[in-house]
Design a protein around this motif. Sequence first.
Motif, PDB file in Angstrom:
ATOM      1  N   LEU A 169     -81.106 -48.219  -6.340  1.00  0.00           N
ATOM      2  CA  LEU A 169     -81.865 -49.134  -5.482  1.00  0.00           C
ATOM      3  C   LEU A 169     -83.356 -49.002  -5.761  1.00  0.00           C
ATOM      4  N   ALA A 170     -83.835 -47.784  -5.926  1.00  0.00           N
ATOM      5  CA  ALA A 170     -85.256 -47.571  -6.200  1.00  0.00           C
ATOM      6  C   ALA A 170     -85.649 -48.144  -7.555  1.00  0.00           C
ATOM      7  N   GLY A 220     -91.841 -50.389  -5.393  1.00  0.00           N
ATOM      8  CA  GLY A 220     -92.201 -49.329  -4.455  1.00  0.00           C
ATOM      9  C   GLY A 220     -91.089 -48.354  -4.222  1.00  0.00           C
ATOM     10  N   GLN A 221     -91.437 -47.312  -3.489  1.00  0.00           N
ATOM     11  CA  GLN A 221     -90.481 -46.240  -3.218  1.00  0.00           C
ATOM     12  C   GLN A 221     -89.914 -46.434  -1.815  1.00  0.00           C
ATOM     13  N   PRO A 222     -88.530 -46.511  -1.679  1.00  0.00           N
ATOM     14  CA  PRO A 222     -87.966 -46.682  -0.313  1.00  0.00           C
ATOM     15  C   PRO A 222     -88.191 -45.414   0.515  1.00  0.00           C
TER      16      PRO A 222
END
Length: 514
Positions: free
Chosen positions: A457-458, A463-465
């Motif tokens: 997902l990342a 950006g970083q979750p």
Amino acid sequence: MQGFKRADWANGLMGDIDLKFYASLLLRRLPILVGAAAVCTVLAVAVALLIPKTYEASARLVVEAPQIPAEMVRTTAPTNAVEQLQIIEQEIMTRDTLLGLAKRHGVYDAYLKVDENDIVDDMSSRLRFKQLELDSARDSAATVFSISFRSKSPVQAADVVNDVVSLVLERNVRLRTERAADTQRFFNQEVDRLSRELAGLDKQILEFKNANKDALPDSLDFRHNQQSSQQERLAMLEREEASLRSRRENLVQIFQQTGRVATGPVSPEQQLLDDLNRALSEQLSIFSEDSPNVMSLRKRIADLQKSLKEKSEKGEGKKGMSELDLQLADVDERLQFLTNEKASIRKNLEHLAETIAATPTNETALNSLVRARDNTQLQYNTAVAKLAEASAGEQIELHAKGGRLAVVERAVPPVDAVSPRRKLITALGLVGGGGLGFAFIVLMELLNRTVRRPSELAAIIPGQPFVTLPYIPQPGEQVLSDFWQGWHNAQQFLRTLSARLPWPATDSAGLESR
């Protein structure tokens, strides 16, 4: 420092690999792996059961040592057992022999029209000759061969092998006896040929010696001695001739001065004349020429010589003339003999010079003939010795006393089949199925783009979750285990893959659309 960096790199690599995730994937796809392995194993078992059994029968042959030691009599047959069997193998592997074997033992169904070339190739692949390597040191000196044949029938395999063994033994005996006979025949021909060459060379040498008997090198020293003695005799004869000619002149001169020859009885007048001459010589040594005694002696000598001359002219001195003639005739006869002897000696010397000059050429030609004869004689002696050995070797082979092939163990129908190796085929099917299933799983995961981990997902969002939440099923929703979820995914993947394949358009598709 380097050890620290290597451990840090290993920790980082292990940190990037999510073993738990891959274990869950494998568990989820386990039905595919098990299914592929099971299908392939079943297919392998079926193939192993469908393949007909093949039996292999074999017999062993050993090379027996010669019964008579080779140090006493050497056989003329080939002693290399490997060479013998290779020759026999090539003879048996011929087209006619293989077709005869197949026909005698019914290796192929007579109702099936099998091409003869295929029969020859198949028989060549089934029939094997092999030299066995013995493990024990006691048997390492022995040479053992095996002959094997593969067939669907164990009895047929044993019959073919025993038939081939009989052919090998028969051809081995024939090979050894024929080679021994050929060797003896060859040396017989060689002895006859060399004997004729020797007779021809002996005849040439005899003819050459007869044609040049006076100029051969063997008599060169004798002719040199003969030449020297002839030259000495010629010189002696020349001296004798000179002496005889001097004697003849003296006889004539004495007779002219004295009216007689020096030899033989003298007359009183002649004796008186000699006395007067001696007295004159004595008086001349004492007195001068005008001495009365000297003048008186001279007058008496002159009167006496005149009287002797008159007697000689009147024939009273016939006896003295006969002696002179006899001595002159004897001297002339001797001179004639010396002349003839000198001519003969000169002729002999010329002949000796010619023969001595021709001797080197004759010696070269004769040496060439003798050398050729000696070489031929040496070849003849060698051929005779070889002929004796070949004759002994032939007798050894005819009485089977030399080294030969013998059967150690004949072929018997085998109990167990050598092929197919069903266990191996089954194991290969199991391993191949597992590999195929694993490859299928890898392919599925490579084509699956579903997000299943926070890292995935990342990777796709900017950006970083801050946080990721797992899947929360709804109330009453059935949650499948990883295994069954894998089974469901496999079905879904097959449907997706089938939809993406370019299947040809069919009328039924059109009917469904309608």
